[in-house]
Each structure stands twice: as C-alpha cells, then as structure tokens.
Enzyme design. Structure first.
Site: not given
Ligand code: 13P
Length: 260
Positions: A104, A217, A179, A13, A15, A173, A102
């Site tokens: 976010e 992560s 992150g 992803n 982002k 997740e 997601h």
């Molecule tokens: P990270 O791997 O940067 O923690 O992000 C995970 C994520 O949100 C994947 O959708």
C-alpha cells in the site's frame, strides 16, 4: 542455515483503523486471550498500530507477551521532514518492529525498492526489526514475473544492509491477495518462500534463521493450513487482526502447528 523457523511469528497490521478507545479495548481482549502465563515460547506475536496510537498501546502492552510495531518509518534520521516519524522515535515509544515496503505504501506513496531498503537500514540502526514486505501484483503473476519481482524487491534490501539482513523479517504479501479474500494457495506461498529463503541463504551466514511470513487474506479459517506449510514461519495479518477472536484463533493455530 536460513531454514524454516521452528517458532512462528504472528503480526497484526491494523493499517489505518480504530480509535483510542477501540484500540485499547482490542488490546485488552487480546491480552485476556493471550495471557503471559499461557504463552508458548514457540509463538511470538505483535501488533503494528497507527503511529498516533503507539505510545498509548505501548503502555497497555508493557510487560505483556504481545510486542508493539509500527507501520512505516522515515528514511531520514531527524530534521525538516514534516509528518514523518524516525526510527529513533519509534524505538523511544517502545516499538520492536516496523513494517517497511508494504504494497500500500509502494502503490499509494510511490515507495521505491531503494527507499524501502533505506527505511530497513534506519530501523536496523535503531534496533528495530524491519518487516520487509515483498509481493507481486496480479498482472505480474499472470505474466510469469513473480520470482523476478520479489527477488528484485528483496535484493535492494540485501544490497544496502549486507550482513545486517539476518536481523530482518520478510513478509511475502502477494498484492492480489491483500484485502481481497483471495489467499495464495499453500503451494503458491511455499514456492515463493523457498525462492526468498534461497536468496537470503546466499546472502547471510549459514546458521541464521530468518522469519518469512505470509500475508494476504490470512484468517481464522485458513491460518492453520498456511502456517503448517513448510517454509511459512508465520503471518502478517490485516483484516483478521482487527477482531480479537480471529487474531487469537490464528495465534492458537500457530501454537498448535509449531508443537508438531
Ligand atoms: P489482509 O489480511 O486484510 O488481506 O491484509 C494483509 C496485509 O496487508 C497485512 O500487511
């Protein structure tokens, strides 16, 4: 039954990162390290790119062993929804997957369980596999609400999509692991994956196998342990998917653990 999958699915992803040139270079590096003739049938891989880069990335990924995904989809079919992108449009440019729900988007765009379920429905209707994200916040985990939260989030998708749910991918997740560099332990992930699998098993045909990915992560250093944990069918990877060497290392780990 909805058991652990013998294959692995590894999804990047990206982002809101990159540029036309940078993303093109990243794809070229990935394709060099994951060439068609070497690819194992045990590992499926995809990258979910920013929507403006879907079409150019589709061109680069054509006939490769990396699939293309989007990061969001509209809950509407067409019309006066400025800024939105429909499932049919995603299909049109060659997306095989789309991430829905997601954290976010739930957090910054106030997406509800119901809206996420509708987005999954639109993706399924267009022949795109929704990757449905669920996960608890740190305070919810501390309050002992993890099971309740993830089951509520998945229940909305199951309820609206009925038997089509066997076509989805689920990604666990934990919000506190995204992150942050703080990964869920293999035991923590395994426990939640088992809950989600049981919930899916109660909802869909016994023979169906649904991928349940872990995200938060995951990186080149911890992927092997997580991916070899029973019940973890793959990864949804953010930061580490932006570095070709790291993403390729995770793909190699997925291949290695799915051989045993
Ligand atoms: P990270 O791997 O940067 O923690 O992000 C995970 C994520 O949100 C994947 O959708």
């Amino acid at each position: 039954m909805t058991q652990s999958n013998p294959q692995k699915l590894i999804v990047g992803n990206w982002k809101m990162n990159g540029s036309l040139a940078g993303n093109g270079a990243l794809i070229q590096d990935l394709l060099k390290g994951w060439p068609t003739h070497q690819v194992s049938r045990r590992v499926q891989a995809a990258v979910c790119v920013p929507s403006v880069y879907l079409a150019p990335c589709a061109g680069l990924l054509h006939h490769s062993c990396l699939d293309l995904g989007a990061q969001d989809v509209s809950a509407h079919d067409a019309g006066a929804y400025t800024g939105e992108v429909s499932a049919a449009m995603l299909r049109d440019v060659g997306a095989r997957y789309v991430i829905v729900g997601h954290s976010e988007r739930r957090q910054y765009h106030a997406e509800t369980d119901q809206l996420v379920a509708q987005k999954a429905q639109k993706a399924l209707a267009a022949g795109i596999t929704p990757i449905v994200c669920v996960g608890e916040s740190w305070s919810e985990r501390q309050a002992g609400q993890t099971a309740e939260v993830v089951k509520r989030q998945l229940a909305a998708v199951i309820q609206l999509n009925g038997h089509c749910v066997c076509e989805i991918v689920v990604a666990y997740e934990p919000v506190w692991a995204i992150g942050t560099g703080q990964t869920a332990s293999a035991e923590q992930a395994q426990e939640v994956h088992a809950l989600l699998r049981a919930q899916l098993k109660a909802a869909v045909a016994m023979h169906e196998r649904i991928f349940i990915l872990y995200g938060g992560s995951m990186n080149a250093a911890n992927a092997k342990l997580l991916l070899s944990t029973p019940g973890i069918d793959g990864g949804l990877i953010g930061g580490a998917s932006l570095k070709a060497a790291d993403f390729l290392s995770i793909l190699a780990d997925a291949d290695a653990v799915s051989r045993v």
